[in-house]
Design an enzyme around this catalytic site. Structure first.
Site, PDB file in Angstrom:
ATOM      1  N   PRO A 231     -14.802  -0.920  -6.862  1.00 44.22           N
ATOM      2  CA  PRO A 231     -14.403   0.156  -7.762  1.00 44.22           C
ATOM      3  C   PRO A 231     -12.875   0.260  -7.854  1.00 44.22           C
ATOM      4  CG  PRO A 231     -15.979   0.960  -6.137  1.00 44.22           C
ATOM      5  CD  PRO A 231     -15.649  -0.447  -5.771  1.00 44.22           C
ATOM      6  N   GLY A 232     -12.381   0.538  -9.029  1.00 45.20           N
ATOM      7  CA  GLY A 232     -10.952   0.783  -9.198  1.00 45.20           C
ATOM      8  C   GLY A 232     -10.102  -0.459  -9.275  1.00 45.20           C
ATOM      9  N   THR A 233     -10.720  -1.645  -9.349  1.00 44.94           N
ATOM     10  CA  THR A 233      -9.921  -2.862  -9.396  1.00 44.94           C
ATOM     11  C   THR A 233      -9.496  -3.207 -10.831  1.00 44.94           C
ATOM     12  OG1 THR A 233     -12.016  -4.030  -9.279  1.00 44.94           O
ATOM     13  CG2 THR A 233     -10.686  -4.001  -7.284  1.00 44.94           C
ATOM     14  N   LYS A 235     -11.678  -3.287 -13.774  1.00 37.88           N
ATOM     15  CA  LYS A 235     -12.643  -4.005 -14.608  1.00 37.88           C
ATOM     16  C   LYS A 235     -12.705  -3.401 -16.008  1.00 37.88           C
ATOM     17  CE  LYS A 235     -15.892  -3.158 -11.663  1.00 37.88           C
ATOM     18  NZ  LYS A 235     -15.065  -2.516 -10.630  1.00 37.88           N
ATOM     19  N   THR A 236     -12.846  -2.100 -16.067  1.00 41.50           N
ATOM     20  CA  THR A 236     -12.916  -1.428 -17.362  1.00 41.50           C
ATOM     21  C   THR A 236     -11.627  -1.678 -18.140  1.00 41.50           C
ATOM     22  OG1 THR A 236     -14.275   0.255 -16.317  1.00 41.50           O
ATOM     23  CG2 THR A 236     -13.367   0.782 -18.466  1.00 41.50           C
ATOM     24  N   HIS A 450      -3.226  13.195  22.189  1.00 41.03           N
ATOM     25  CA  HIS A 450      -4.249  12.431  21.478  1.00 41.03           C
ATOM     26  C   HIS A 450      -3.598  11.318  20.640  1.00 41.03           C
ATOM     27  CE1 HIS A 450      -8.141  12.145  19.169  1.00 41.03           C
ATOM     28  NE2 HIS A 450      -7.305  11.607  18.287  1.00 41.03           N
ATOM     29  N   GLU A 451      -2.629  11.693  19.826  1.00 37.79           N
ATOM     30  CA  GLU A 451      -1.978  10.698  18.971  1.00 37.79           C
ATOM     31  C   GLU A 451      -1.197   9.689  19.805  1.00 37.79           C
ATOM     32  OE1 GLU A 451      -2.906  10.404  16.005  1.00 37.79           O
ATOM     33  OE2 GLU A 451      -3.925  12.350  15.923  1.00 37.79           O
ATOM     34  N   HIS A 454      -3.518   7.012  20.981  1.00 35.77           N
ATOM     35  CA  HIS A 454      -3.765   5.962  19.979  1.00 35.77           C
ATOM     36  C   HIS A 454      -2.590   4.989  19.942  1.00 35.77           C
ATOM     37  CE1 HIS A 454      -7.296   7.666  18.156  1.00 35.77           C
ATOM     38  NE2 HIS A 454      -6.697   8.741  17.684  1.00 35.77           N
ATOM     39  N   ASP A 528     -12.584   9.811  14.910  1.00 29.33           N
ATOM     40  CA  ASP A 528     -12.338   8.561  15.638  1.00 29.33           C
ATOM     41  C   ASP A 528     -13.657   7.980  16.116  1.00 29.33           C
ATOM     42  OD1 ASP A 528      -9.635   8.867  15.416  1.00 29.33           O
ATOM     43  OD2 ASP A 528      -9.410   9.839  17.365  1.00 29.33           O
TER      44      ASP A 528
HETATM   45  P1  ADP Z   1     -12.939  -0.214 -12.445  1.00 27.11           P
HETATM   46  O1  ADP Z   1     -13.534  -0.210 -13.798  1.00 27.11           O
HETATM   47  O2  ADP Z   1     -12.826  -1.576 -11.836  1.00 27.11           O
HETATM   48  O3  ADP Z   1     -13.560   0.742 -11.488  1.00 27.11           O
HETATM   49  P2  ADP Z   1     -10.714   0.834 -13.860  1.00 27.11           P
HETATM   50  O4  ADP Z   1     -10.492  -0.210 -14.850  1.00 27.11           O
HETATM   51  O5  ADP Z   1     -11.421   2.057 -14.311  1.00 27.11           O
HETATM   52  O6  ADP Z   1     -11.430   0.257 -12.577  1.00 27.11           O
HETATM   53  O7  ADP Z   1      -9.313   1.208 -13.225  1.00 27.11           O
HETATM   54  C1  ADP Z   1      -8.906   2.548 -13.041  1.00 27.11           C
HETATM   55  C2  ADP Z   1      -7.422   2.699 -13.261  1.00 27.11           C
HETATM   56  O8  ADP Z   1      -6.698   2.033 -12.231  1.00 27.11           O
HETATM   57  C3  ADP Z   1      -6.936   2.064 -14.539  1.00 27.11           C
HETATM   58  O9  ADP Z   1      -7.058   2.940 -15.611  1.00 27.11           O
HETATM   59  C4  ADP Z   1      -5.494   1.769 -14.219  1.00 27.11           C
HETATM   60  O10 ADP Z   1      -4.699   2.911 -14.385  1.00 27.11           O
HETATM   61  C5  ADP Z   1      -5.530   1.448 -12.744  1.00 27.11           C
HETATM   62  N1  ADP Z   1      -5.581   0.009 -12.509  1.00 27.11           N
HETATM   63  C6  ADP Z   1      -6.568  -0.674 -11.900  1.00 27.11           C
HETATM   64  N2  ADP Z   1      -6.272  -1.986 -11.821  1.00 27.11           N
HETATM   65  C7  ADP Z   1      -5.082  -2.152 -12.406  1.00 27.11           C
HETATM   66  C8  ADP Z   1      -4.251  -3.287 -12.658  1.00 27.11           C
HETATM   67  N3  ADP Z   1      -4.601  -4.520 -12.262  1.00 27.11           N
HETATM   68  N4  ADP Z   1      -3.079  -3.088 -13.285  1.00 27.11           N
HETATM   69  C9  ADP Z   1      -2.722  -1.841 -13.683  1.00 27.11           C
HETATM   70  N5  ADP Z   1      -3.455  -0.750 -13.489  1.00 27.11           N
HETATM   71  C10 ADP Z   1      -4.620  -0.877 -12.854  1.00 27.11           C
HETATM   72 ZN    ZN Z   2      -7.602  10.360  16.680  1.00 30.73          ZN
HETATM   73 MG    MG Z   3     -14.990   1.040 -14.470  1.00 28.40          MG
END
Ligand code: ADP
Ligand code: ZN
Ligand code: MG
Length: 638
Positions: A231-233, A235-236, A450-451, A454, A528
Site C-alpha cells: 500500500p502507498g507505493t 500504484k494508483t 527503560h529507554e 533499550h 515492546d
Molecule cells: P497505492 O495505490 O500504491 O496504495 P497511491 O498511488 O495511492 O498508492 O499513492 C498515494 C500517494 O503517495 C500518492 O498520491 C503520492 O502523493 C504519494 N506517492 C506514492 N508513491 C510515489 C512516488 N513514487 N512518487 C511520488 N509520490 C508518490
Molecule cells: Zn520500550
Molecule cells: Mg491505490
C-alpha cells in the site's frame, strides 16, 4: 388488440398507473415534508468555509482569534473571540485524526490561573457526539426513502415493459470515471523512483500511441497489466500517469465500489465499463484494488456470490477481447497472493509490474517531488530524511512532507526547517509529541531507565543497528522512544540481527526490573513485548529460524491459505511446538539483555541520569556515554 402506450401524462384511466401515481405523489409529499423539517431545524447563520490547514494554524497561534472549536464528525464549527455563535466552518480532510494533524488542546491538564491564562489565548476544543434527533429522523428517512423509491420505480418499470416498448433506464451503468483531457493530468514526472516499473509501463503507453507499429510486426499486445505492490507505493498514481502520458480515455473504477452495489449490478457495471472502453478505443480500463472483488473464491470461508459474479464478468470480458481491440486493462492490488488464480492466466492479467518500496535514492526523489513548491530553509537536509526513512512508502513520505509544512505553519516559521522535518518524521512514525502529558518524577525515572536499557543493549550487541536518538518525551502512545537507524537499506536480515532486535526490545523491561526490583514491573513495556512476540512468531512460523522446527514454514491465516472454518494446516502438537519455540526465543532475548545490562550497570545509570537531565539525547551526545559499554560473553551468540 391494440396496445396503448402508457404515459404518465393526463387522460389515463388505467387503474394500476393511478395507484403508482398516487404512490409517487405520497412519496413527493414525504420528501417535501422531510426537507422542510430539516431546513427548519437548520435555520442557522450562513457560515464562512475556511480550509482546515488555516484553522489548525490559527488555533495554535496564541494571538489567534478563535475562541472555540466544536468538532462533530468531520465538521468543525468555529466561534471567534467576542462572539457567541459559530460563524465559520471547516472540514477535516486527509488521514489521521485532527489531533494528529495538529489540532491540539493547549489547555488540557492545566488548572487555576494557568488555565484561565491559557484559555485567553488558545481555543477550547470540544468533540461532540455526531447524534441528534433530527439526524436520526433524517437518517431513517434517508434509508427508507430510497427503498420506497425503488419499489415504486420497479413497479413503474414493469408497467412500462408490459404495455410499451421498454427503454433502457441507465441502471447498471458503470460509475467509472473518465479522466478526459481536461482533468488534472499526472505524468511519469510526478512518479519518482521505481524506474523498472516505469520502463514496463512506457512500453504500454507506446503501444497505445502507435498500435500500428506493433501490429505490423505481428506483436501480441498485452491485454492485462497487473500492478502489484505494498500500500502507498504509488500504484494508483502510476496508473493515472499512464493515462496522462498515453493521452487516451481512462476508465477507472475501484474494486471496493463493487462491494456497495446491489445484487447483480456489479456484473452489469463491468459489462458497461468494457463496452464503453471498446467504443472509445484505444483506451485504458483501470480496476483499482481489484482484490476487493477478485479474492480467491475458496478462501475467506466462501466469497460473496455477488463478488463472484463480478469477477466472472471481468474474466468473460477479458476473454472476449479481440487482439486488436485497443483496450488495455490495468489493475492494482496490494495482495497478489490473495487474487483468484484464474485472473492471472495467460490472456488475462499476464503482465505483472511490481511496484516496490522505494530505496534510499528513490526516497530522496519522492521527497523532492513532495517538497517542490513548499518553502524550505536553505540548509534543509532531505538526504538525511531519506536515510532514516527505510521501509517507508511513497505515501508515508508524502505524508511527512505535508506534516512538515503543518508543523512549520504551527510554529510560525516562514520556511520549513530541519527541526520541522524531524518533528514530522517522528510524528508520522509514532504520533505527536505530548509535552503536557503529566509524568511524575517516579514515572520519569522509570521511563529513563527503560529507554536507557533499550539503548545500551542495542549499542552493545554486535548485529544491532546503531542508536540514533533517545528521548523520554512522550509521543503518541509511548512514554519515550529509542530510535535505531539502519546504516543502509537491506532486504534481508539474518538470524543474529533478528535475535539482537529481540534482545534490545527486551532491554527496556529488563532495565526496569534490575533497577526497581522484580515487583516494579510496569505496563510501559507492553508494546515492546508484543513486538517481541510478533517478531519471534514470524521467525518460527515464516522464516523457519527456530531450533526445533528449523526449515519448516507454516503459512499464516493472513495469506488466505487457511481460514477459521478450514482450520490450521498443522496439528495441535505442532501448534504447541511453535508456542514453545516462540517462548524459547523470547526467553533467550531476556537473558541476553539482562547479561548486557548487569555487565554495564554504570553506563545504564549514567545514560538514565543524563536523560532525566536533558530529556532527549542525539547520536553525538550518546556516543561518549555508550562508548564505555562492553559485550559480556553471556550475551554472545557467535
Ligand atoms: P497505492 O495505490 O500504491 O496504495 P497511491 O498511488 O495511492 O498508492 O499513492 C498515494 C500517494 O503517495 C500518492 O498520491 C503520492 O502523493 C504519494 N506517492 C506514492 N508513491 C510515489 C512516488 N513514487 N512518487 C511520488 N509520490 C508518490
Ligand atoms: Zn520500550
Ligand atoms: Mg491505490
Amino acid at each position: 388488440m391494440q396496445k396503448k402506450p402508457v404515459r404518465t401524462g393526463q387522460g389515463q384511466n388505467n387503474n394500476k398507473s393511478n395507484t403508482v401515481r398516487s404512490l409517487l405523489f405520497t412519496f413527493l409529499v414525504i420528501c417535501f415534508g422531510a426537507l422542510l423539517i430539516v431546513n427548519f431545524n437548520r435555520n442557522e447563520v450562513q457560515k464562512t468555509e475556511v480550509p482546515i490547514s488555516e484553522v489548525i494554524q490559527r488555533a495554535n497561534d496564541p494571538d489567534g482569534n478563535i475562541a472555540k472549536i466544536t468538532v462533530t464528525g468531520d465538521t468543525l464549527d468555529i466561534t471567534l473571540k467576542g462572539q457567541d455563535k459559530a460563524t465559520e466552518t471547516s472540514r477535516k480532510d486527509g488521514s489521521g485524526t485532527l489531533y494528529d494533524q495538529g489540532l491540539v488542546n493547549h489547555c488540557e491538564g492545566l488548572e487555576g490561573s494557568d488555565l484561565t491564562d491559557c484559555e485567553g489565548k488558545y481555543p477550547t476544543i470540544e468533540y461532540k457526539e455526531n447524534v441528534n434527533t433530527w439526524g436520526i429522523v433524517l437518517d431513517v428517512s434517508l434509508t427508507l426513502l430510497p427503498i420506497l423509491f425503488i419499489i415504486i420505480f420497479f413497479s413503474w418499470m414493469m408497467r412500462q415493459a408490459n404495455s410499451a416498448n421498454s427503454q433502457s433506464m441507465g441502471f447498471g451503468k458503470s460509475r467509472a470515471r473518465l479522466y478526459g483531457p481536461d482533468k488534472k493530468k499526472v505524468s511519469f514526472k510526478d512518479v519518482a523512483g521505481n524506474e523498472a516499473a516505469k520502463q514496463d509501463l512506457t512500453e504500454i503507453v507506446d503501444f497505445l500511441k502507435a498500435p500500428k507499429k506493433y501490429e505490423k510486426l505481428g506483436a501480441k499486445i498485452p491485454r492485462g497489466v497487473l500492478l502489484a505492490g505494498e500500500p502507498g507505493t504509488g500504484k494508483t498514481l502510476m496508473a493515472r500517469a499512464v493515462a496522462g502520458e498515453a493521452n487516451v480515455p481512462f476508465f477507472s473504477i475501484s474494486g471496493s465500489e463493487f462491494a456497495e452495489m446491489f445484487v447483480g449490478v456489479g456484473a452489469s457495471r463491468v459489462r458497461d465499463l468494457f463496452s464503453k472502453a471498446k467504443k472509445n478505443a484505444p483506451s485504458i480500463i483501470f480496476i483499482d484494488e481489484i482484490d476487493a472483488v477478485a479474492h480467491k473464491r475458496d478462501a475467506r470461508g466462501g466469497a460473496g456470490r455477488e463478488d463472484e459474479q463480478t469477477l466472472n464478468q471481468i474474466l468473460v470480458e477479458m476473454d472476449g477481447f479481440d487482439n486488436d481491440s485497443g483496450v488495455i486493462v490495468m489493475a492494482a492490488t496490494n495482495r497478489v497472493d490473495m487474487l483468484d488464480k484464474a485472473l492471472l492466466r495467460p490472456g488475462r492479467f499476464d503482465r505483472h509490474v511490481n511496484v516496490t518500496l522505494p530505496e534510499r535514492k528513490d526516497r530522496l526523489e519522492i521527497l523532492k517531488v513532495h517538497f517542490k513548491g513548499k518553502p524550505v530553509e536553505a540548509n534543509v537536509d532531505l538526504e538525511a530524511l531519506a536515510k532514516k526513512t527505510a521501509g517507508s512508502s511513497g505515501a508515508d513520505l508524502a505524508n511527512i512532507a505535508n506534516e512538515a509544512a503543518i508543523t512549520a505553519a504551527r510554529e510560525g516559521h516562514k520556511a520549513i526547517s530541519n527541526a520541522d522535518l524531524t518533528e514530522a518524521f517522528e510524528r508520522v512514525a509514532i504520533g505527536p509529541e505530548r509535552k503536557n502529558k503529566m509524568m511524575n518524577d517516579k514515572e520519569k525515572k522509570i521511563t529513563a531507565y527503560h529507554e536507557a536499557g533499550h539503548a545500551v543493549v542495542g549499542h552493545v550487541l554486535p548485529d544491532s543497528d546503531p542508536v540514533h536518538k533517545v528521548t523520554i518525551i512522550p509521543r503518541g502512545q509511548t512514554g519515550g522512544v529509542t530510535w535505531f537507524l539502519p546504516p543502509e537499506d537491506r532486504s534481508y536480515k539474518n538470524i543474529y540481527e533478528l535475535k539482537d532486535i529481540l534482545a534490545r526490545a527486551m532491554g527496556g523491561r529488563v532495565a526496569e526490573k534490575l533497577i526497581f526490583g522484580k515487583d516494579a514491573v510496569t505496563t510501559g513495556a507492553s508494546s515492546d513485548l508484543s513486538n517481541v512476540a510478533e517478531l519471534a512468531k514470524s521467525m518460527v512460523v515464516e522464516e523457519g529460524m527456530s531450533e526445533g522446527l528449523r526449515n519448516l514454514v507454516f503459512p499464516s491465516e493472513a495469506t488466505g491459505y487457511y481460514t477459521i472454518t478450514t482450520g490450521k494446516p498443522y496439528s495441535e502438537k505442532t501448534a504447541e511446538l511453535i508456542d514453545a519455540e516462540i517462548k524459547k526465543l523470547s526467553d533467550e532475548a531476556a537473558v541476553r539483555a539482562e547479561a548486557v545490562l548487569r555487565a554495564n550497570k554504570p553506563v545504564l545509570d549514567k545514560l538514565a541520569e543524563e536523560l532525566l537531565k536533558q530529556e532527549t539525547l542525539e547520536e553525538k551526545e550518546l556516543e561518549p556515554i555508550l562508548a564505555e559499554a562492553k559485550l559480556p560473553t553471556a550475551a554472545k551468540l557467535h
